[in-house]
Design a protein around this motif. Sequence first.
Motif, mmCIF file in Angstrom:
data_model
loop_
_atom_site.group_PDB
_atom_site.id
_atom_site.type_symbol
_atom_site.label_atom_id
_atom_site.label_comp_id
_atom_site.label_asym_id
_atom_site.label_seq_id
_atom_site.Cartn_x
_atom_site.Cartn_y
_atom_site.Cartn_z
ATOM 1 N N GLU A 60 0.778 -1.360 0.145
ATOM 2 C CA GLU A 60 -0.157 0.006 0.047
ATOM 3 C C GLU A 60 0.740 1.380 -0.170
ATOM 4 N N ALA A 66 -1.533 8.633 -1.039
ATOM 5 C CA ALA A 66 -3.128 8.227 -1.295
ATOM 6 C C ALA A 66 -3.835 9.495 -1.221
ATOM 7 N N PRO A 79 -1.894 -0.263 -5.042
ATOM 8 C CA PRO A 79 -0.645 -0.774 -4.327
ATOM 9 C C PRO A 79 0.531 -0.496 -5.344
#
Length: 458
Positions: A60, A66, A79
Amino acid sequence: MTDLVTVAELGGAFAAIGGTAYLKHAHPAAYWSTVGLPVSVARLLGSYSSIMDACGLTVEPPRWRALAVRATTRREVRPVPPRRGIIRPTSTGLRMRLRLAPGQEPADLAASAERLRHAWGVHAVYVRDVKPGVVELRLVGFDVLRKVRMPRRAGADLLRVPVALREDATAFVRDYRAVPHELVLGATLSGKSMYLRNLIAGLATQPVVLVGIDCKRGVELSPFAARLSALATDPEQAAELLPVLVKEMEDRYDLIKARQGTAPGTPEELITSDIWGLPEDERPSPVVLFVDEVAELFLVATRKEEERRDEMVTQLIRLAQLGRAAGIYLEVCGQRFGAELGKGATMLRAQLTGRVSHRVNDEASAKMVLGDIAPEAVSAACSIPAERPGLAVAGDTSGGWSRIRTPYISLADAAATCRGMAHLAPDVPALSPFKPYVPPAPTAKPAEPLSHPRPVVE
């Protein structure tokens, strides 16, 4: 007309396919450079992220990344694979460095090497740890052990001999300073003699004392007699030679002890525990002892021979235990070497750090060489095919092992190298009585006159 053009195009296509197939089979290195390398690079670049994801090598992304992706593109955050470095093509494959993602380790990539090999269409994939967080991925495009070609930069140096090629296309270097003593086992016609031949030819070009014990009446080592400082061709001669080597070792220890300065204020460069700390003008030349068919030294038929055997084995063990600091190294070769040979065999084997197993006749022989250092390598040694002489499994007491294969060198070429380098043999007076006889080189016969002289053309 159109049909003729179509037939010609098909013929050209079939010829190209056939030529490519022939090139791949007969000249794999040329095929890799012209066809295999571009195709593999294209596969790697086009499928790197998806392959890493399929192999479970993605993690991740960091939280900040993110959030940034969601804020700017509103895409799904996927990922991320290990960061890939520059792809470096080689004559046998390609290399690239990967920076591992947080939570990953080199073992994760090594466990997926077989899947990566199939995904990218190469012969093999190897993983090497470079530094914390960075690994090198080495892709090999074809079977480099089928036709051995040693790398140009093999790292030869004093007591370092590139003697074989590893399956990852790097040179297997026999380094006596790092691995002082070695055990080499192999059945008849397994390539053990070729390994020894390459090793002697490499050491012949260095100022190293070469000593041989060949109980097969010298048939293996006699061709190199011009470069050998001593040669014993039967157990009787070996029983006389080994005490001389032990005495030479003891004299070298006396030299080291006399040179040591342990008084307060002595400079560090004058304190040493081996010959490599001595000044160059005082340092004795290193000695490499080759023992071919070591089992012949253990086999006895009478009580008198048994006493001689015990003395020789004791002297070999002393050389193996204490010889490293005195610059004396052992290369022990044979077809089988285990406890059944007699007292002292297991103790001697324990002192031999390096292990090389060629094709053997039974699993027990492979276990004698590799079982105590790398048990998983035993099956690899037992699966060596008879049609590939020179193929072997090399390991050491660190537990690491790899498949290797020695390049072919003819006996005539190796003997010629030894004859040409005979002047490099250091003078060791104690070994003079064991100097092998070297027959004089044959002189060329003068050309005989023609019975019918050719006519002179004006």
